[in-house]
Design a protein around this motif. Structure first.
Motif, short mmCIF file in Angstrom:
data_model
loop_
_atom_site.label_atom_id
_atom_site.label_comp_id
_atom_site.label_asym_id
_atom_site.label_seq_id
_atom_site.Cartn_x
_atom_site.Cartn_y
_atom_site.Cartn_z
N UNK A 166 43.13 5.26 -0.32
CA UNK A 166 41.84 4.63 0.04
C UNK A 166 40.72 4.87 -0.97
N UNK A 167 41.07 5.13 -2.21
CA UNK A 167 40.04 5.24 -3.24
C UNK A 167 39.76 3.88 -3.86
N UNK A 168 38.53 3.71 -4.33
CA UNK A 168 38.10 2.46 -4.95
C UNK A 168 37.68 2.77 -6.38
N UNK A 169 38.33 2.10 -7.33
CA UNK A 169 38.05 2.33 -8.74
C UNK A 169 37.53 1.03 -9.36
N UNK A 170 36.31 1.07 -9.88
CA UNK A 170 35.77 -0.08 -10.60
C UNK A 170 34.84 -0.98 -9.82
N UNK A 171 34.33 -0.51 -8.68
CA UNK A 171 33.34 -1.31 -7.94
C UNK A 171 31.98 -1.19 -8.63
N UNK A 172 31.04 -2.05 -8.26
CA UNK A 172 29.69 -1.96 -8.77
C UNK A 172 28.97 -0.76 -8.16
N UNK A 173 28.08 -0.16 -8.93
CA UNK A 173 27.18 0.84 -8.40
C UNK A 173 25.89 0.19 -7.92
N UNK A 174 24.95 1.00 -7.50
CA UNK A 174 23.66 0.49 -7.03
C UNK A 174 22.69 0.53 -8.20
N UNK A 175 22.28 -0.63 -8.66
CA UNK A 175 21.31 -0.72 -9.76
C UNK A 175 20.32 -1.83 -9.45
N UNK A 176 19.14 -1.45 -9.03
CA UNK A 176 18.12 -2.43 -8.67
C UNK A 176 16.92 -2.24 -9.57
N UNK A 177 16.40 -3.35 -10.10
CA UNK A 177 15.23 -3.31 -10.96
C UNK A 177 14.15 -4.21 -10.36
N UNK A 178 12.94 -3.68 -10.23
CA UNK A 178 11.80 -4.48 -9.75
C UNK A 178 11.08 -5.05 -10.96
N UNK A 179 11.10 -6.38 -11.08
CA UNK A 179 10.47 -7.00 -12.23
C UNK A 179 8.95 -7.02 -12.08
N UNK A 180 8.27 -7.56 -13.08
CA UNK A 180 6.81 -7.51 -13.09
C UNK A 180 6.17 -8.41 -12.05
N UNK A 181 6.97 -9.28 -11.43
CA UNK A 181 6.48 -10.08 -10.31
C UNK A 181 6.72 -9.40 -8.97
N UNK A 182 7.36 -8.22 -9.01
CA UNK A 182 7.65 -7.49 -7.78
C UNK A 182 8.97 -7.88 -7.13
N UNK A 183 9.74 -8.76 -7.78
CA UNK A 183 11.03 -9.17 -7.22
C UNK A 183 12.11 -8.16 -7.60
N UNK A 184 13.06 -7.92 -6.68
CA UNK A 184 14.16 -7.02 -6.93
C UNK A 184 15.32 -7.78 -7.57
N UNK A 185 15.86 -7.22 -8.63
CA UNK A 185 16.98 -7.84 -9.34
C UNK A 185 18.10 -6.82 -9.46
N UNK A 186 19.35 -7.29 -9.33
CA UNK A 186 20.51 -6.42 -9.48
C UNK A 186 21.05 -6.53 -10.90
N UNK A 187 21.16 -5.40 -11.57
CA UNK A 187 21.66 -5.38 -12.94
C UNK A 187 23.18 -5.61 -12.92
N UNK A 188 23.68 -6.64 -13.62
CA UNK A 188 25.13 -6.89 -13.63
C UNK A 188 25.89 -5.73 -14.26
N UNK A 189 27.04 -5.40 -13.69
CA UNK A 189 27.94 -4.40 -14.26
C UNK A 189 28.97 -5.14 -15.10
N UNK A 190 28.92 -4.96 -16.41
CA UNK A 190 29.79 -5.76 -17.28
C UNK A 190 30.76 -4.89 -18.08
N UNK A 191 30.89 -3.62 -17.72
CA UNK A 191 31.91 -2.77 -18.34
C UNK A 191 32.85 -2.25 -17.25
#
Length: 310
Positions: A166-191
């Motif tokens: 039941x282990x998971x290898x290679x899922x996305x982590x939690x990466x949220x960036x608030x841009x200058x408009x105050x919107x939340x964006x998820x940083x793509x995991x590309x590696x």
């Protein structure tokens, strides 16, 4: 140096077209053909890639990047450049939006350049029927993938490595960036995730894939049940990590380090070679090689002995 590269190439005309559709993109400094092979972390450097550098250091940028499209909030004035600099309001936000569109609308699939070209599952590996393996993984000779495991695209597992139930290898982590408009964006995991040989990852563990550099676990590593390794973290060879350990993103665990049960190590820290971390410790700053720490927050303990004798 690591580049997350795309399976098919595009050129600067198409990238510029996408950039011009994004509200934050204000200007293109120059127009010329670029062969864009993928994306990279500007701090680590790269070639023929897309990168971002909000606070641009021209000398450092030119030293590390070559023939790249670089998103920056600081206009580039020097003329002796091999790169295409794009001045924007919010470089990180534009980079996130651009990666998202390249990987969704254009269908470009990113893989890490440190991934072996031989993407395959060895017939000598033991894969439980209930395990789920996505396309684009490498499982080497003698590896064991136990019941209920999920192995995501971009994962490479070395010879004789064991992934418990039941282990998971290679899922996305939690990466949220608030841009200058105050919107939340998820940083793509590309590696991806690269795991060495003769390593054992316990049951119910999570190893997140990297964002712009791969998550790496060395050879002869033991990771206890219910542990979590954050995106872009590095666990060097011969590390022993007990049950319920949490490692934050981009943290480096040095060779032969020992980490006690239930320890937490925050992101972007360096744990030196042969260091010891006592049970239940909360590590909020880097640990020197060969030293022992314990407590919350963890402090140096000269007489502490952690883990099995090795």
């Amino acid at each position: 140096m690591e580049i997350s590269f795309f399976t098919s190439h595009t050129n600067s005309d198409r990238v510029i077209e996408i950039l011009q559709d994004i509200d934050h993109a204000l200007a293109i400094n120059q127009q010329r053909f670029f062969e864009v092979r993928g994306c990279c972390d500007a701090r680590q450097g790269g070639k023929n890639s897309i990168a971002f550098s909000p606070s641009l250091n021209p000398d450092e940028s030119e030293e590390k990047l070559q023939d790249c499209i670089v998103l920056t909030e600081s206009p580039m004035t020097r003329q002796d450049t091999t790169n295409l600099y794009v001045t924007v309001d919010d470089a990180r936000a534009v980079f996130i939006a651009l990666l998202d569109r390249l990987t969704t609308e254009l269908g470009l699939q990113p893989y890490t350049s440190i991934m072996s070209a031989d993407i395959s599952i060895s017939p000598l590996a033991r894969i439980h029927p209930s395990a789920c393996l996505e396309e684009g993984v490498k499982i080497s000779d003698g590896a064991v993938i136990s019941a209920g495991c999920v192995i995501k695209r971009g994962t490479q597992i070395g010879c004789n490595t064991v992934i418990r139930e039941n282990s998971v290898i290679g899922c996305d982590g939690i990466t949220v960036y608030k841009n200058k408009n105050g919107d939340l964006m998820k940083f793509p995991h590309v590696c991806g995730v690269v795991i060495g040989e003769n390593t054992e990852i316990g049951a119910g563990c999570v190893v997140a894939r990297g964002i712009l550099s791969s998550t790496r676990i060395g050879s002869n590593v033991v990771i206890g049940n219910l542990s979590n390794i954050g995106h872009g973290a590095t666990v060097a060879d011969d590390v022993w990590m007990s049950v319920g350990t949490l490692i934050g993103g981009h943290t480096h665990i040095g060779r032969k380090a020992t980490i006690g049960m239930g320890s937490r190590i925050r992101d972007n820290q360096l744990v030196g070679d042969h260091a010891s971390i006592g049970m239940g410790s909360v590590v909020v700053k880097s640990v020197d090689p060969g030293t022992s720490v314990f407590g919350n927050p963890a402090k140096r303990m000269a007489t502490l002995t952690t883990g099995p004798k090795r």
